[in-house]
Design a protein around this motif. Structure first.
Motif, PDB file in Angstrom:
ATOM      1  N   GLU A  10       0.870  -1.172   0.000  1.00  0.00           N
ATOM      2  CA  GLU A  10       0.000   0.000   0.000  1.00  0.00           C
ATOM      3  C   GLU A  10       0.910   1.226   0.000  1.00  0.00           C
ATOM      4  N   GLU A  12       0.889   4.279  -1.414  1.00  0.00           N
ATOM      5  CA  GLU A  12       0.365   5.621  -1.124  1.00  0.00           C
ATOM      6  C   GLU A  12       0.193   5.817   0.380  1.00  0.00           C
ATOM      7  N   ASP A  13      -0.325   4.797   1.054  1.00  0.00           N
ATOM      8  CA  ASP A  13      -0.468   4.877   2.513  1.00  0.00           C
ATOM      9  C   ASP A  13       0.903   4.942   3.183  1.00  0.00           C
ATOM     10  N   VAL A  15       3.594   6.248   1.975  1.00  0.00           N
ATOM     11  CA  VAL A  15       4.084   7.615   1.784  1.00  0.00           C
ATOM     12  C   VAL A  15       3.415   8.550   2.785  1.00  0.00           C
ATOM     13  N   HIS A  16       2.109   8.425   2.910  1.00  0.00           N
ATOM     14  CA  HIS A  16       1.365   9.289   3.842  1.00  0.00           C
ATOM     15  C   HIS A  16       1.924   9.165   5.259  1.00  0.00           C
ATOM     16  N   CYS A  38       9.264   4.367  -1.905  1.00  0.00           N
ATOM     17  CA  CYS A  38       7.853   4.388  -2.307  1.00  0.00           C
ATOM     18  C   CYS A  38       7.634   5.356  -3.460  1.00  0.00           C
ATOM     19  N   TYR A  39       8.198   6.544  -3.335  1.00  0.00           N
ATOM     20  CA  TYR A  39       8.064   7.502  -4.427  1.00  0.00           C
ATOM     21  C   TYR A  39       8.691   6.964  -5.705  1.00  0.00           C
ATOM     22  N   LEU A  42       6.414   4.507  -7.222  1.00  0.00           N
ATOM     23  CA  LEU A  42       5.224   5.191  -7.746  1.00  0.00           C
ATOM     24  C   LEU A  42       5.562   6.103  -8.927  1.00  0.00           C
ATOM     25  N   ARG A  44       7.366   8.741  -8.984  1.00  0.00           N
ATOM     26  CA  ARG A  44       7.412  10.159  -8.612  1.00  0.00           C
ATOM     27  C   ARG A  44       8.869  10.484  -8.295  1.00  0.00           C
TER      28      ARG A  44
END
Length: 90
Positions: A10, A12-13, A15-16, A38-39, A42, A44
């Motif tokens: 997960e 995005e989670d 990263v959050h 994570c980025y 993703l 990014r």
């Protein structure tokens, strides 16, 4: 929470939660590495580079040691390999 989210794919989670953790303690290397990976995963890349540059500024050998396998974050080598994949381009 960031590590748990990452281990469950997960991103995005992860990263959050990782960004929130960085706000409270910005110089904890594992947090920045996780968020950067994570980025990277993703796609990014600008954000991944930003975190890796900050990480290299306060602990210059951490990323290279992690890439070389001298540092592990997870007990599961597959998750560490995924982290390495996330930062491989930078």
């Amino acid at each position: 929470m960031a590590l748990a989210s990452f281990s469950e794919d997960e991103l995005e989670d992860a990263v959050h939660w990782g960004e929130l953790a960085i706000e409270t303690q910005p110089n904890v290397p594992y947090r920045r590495l996780l968020v950067a990976a994570c980025y990277g995963l993703l796609n990014r890349h600008d954000k991944a580079r930003e975190h890796l540059q900050t990480l290299n500024a306060f602990t210059p050998k951490f990323v290279s040691d992690f890439r070389a396998g001298a540092i592990d974050i997870f007990l599961d080598p597959k998750l560490d390999d995924l982290l390495r994949k996330g930062i491989a381009r930078f």
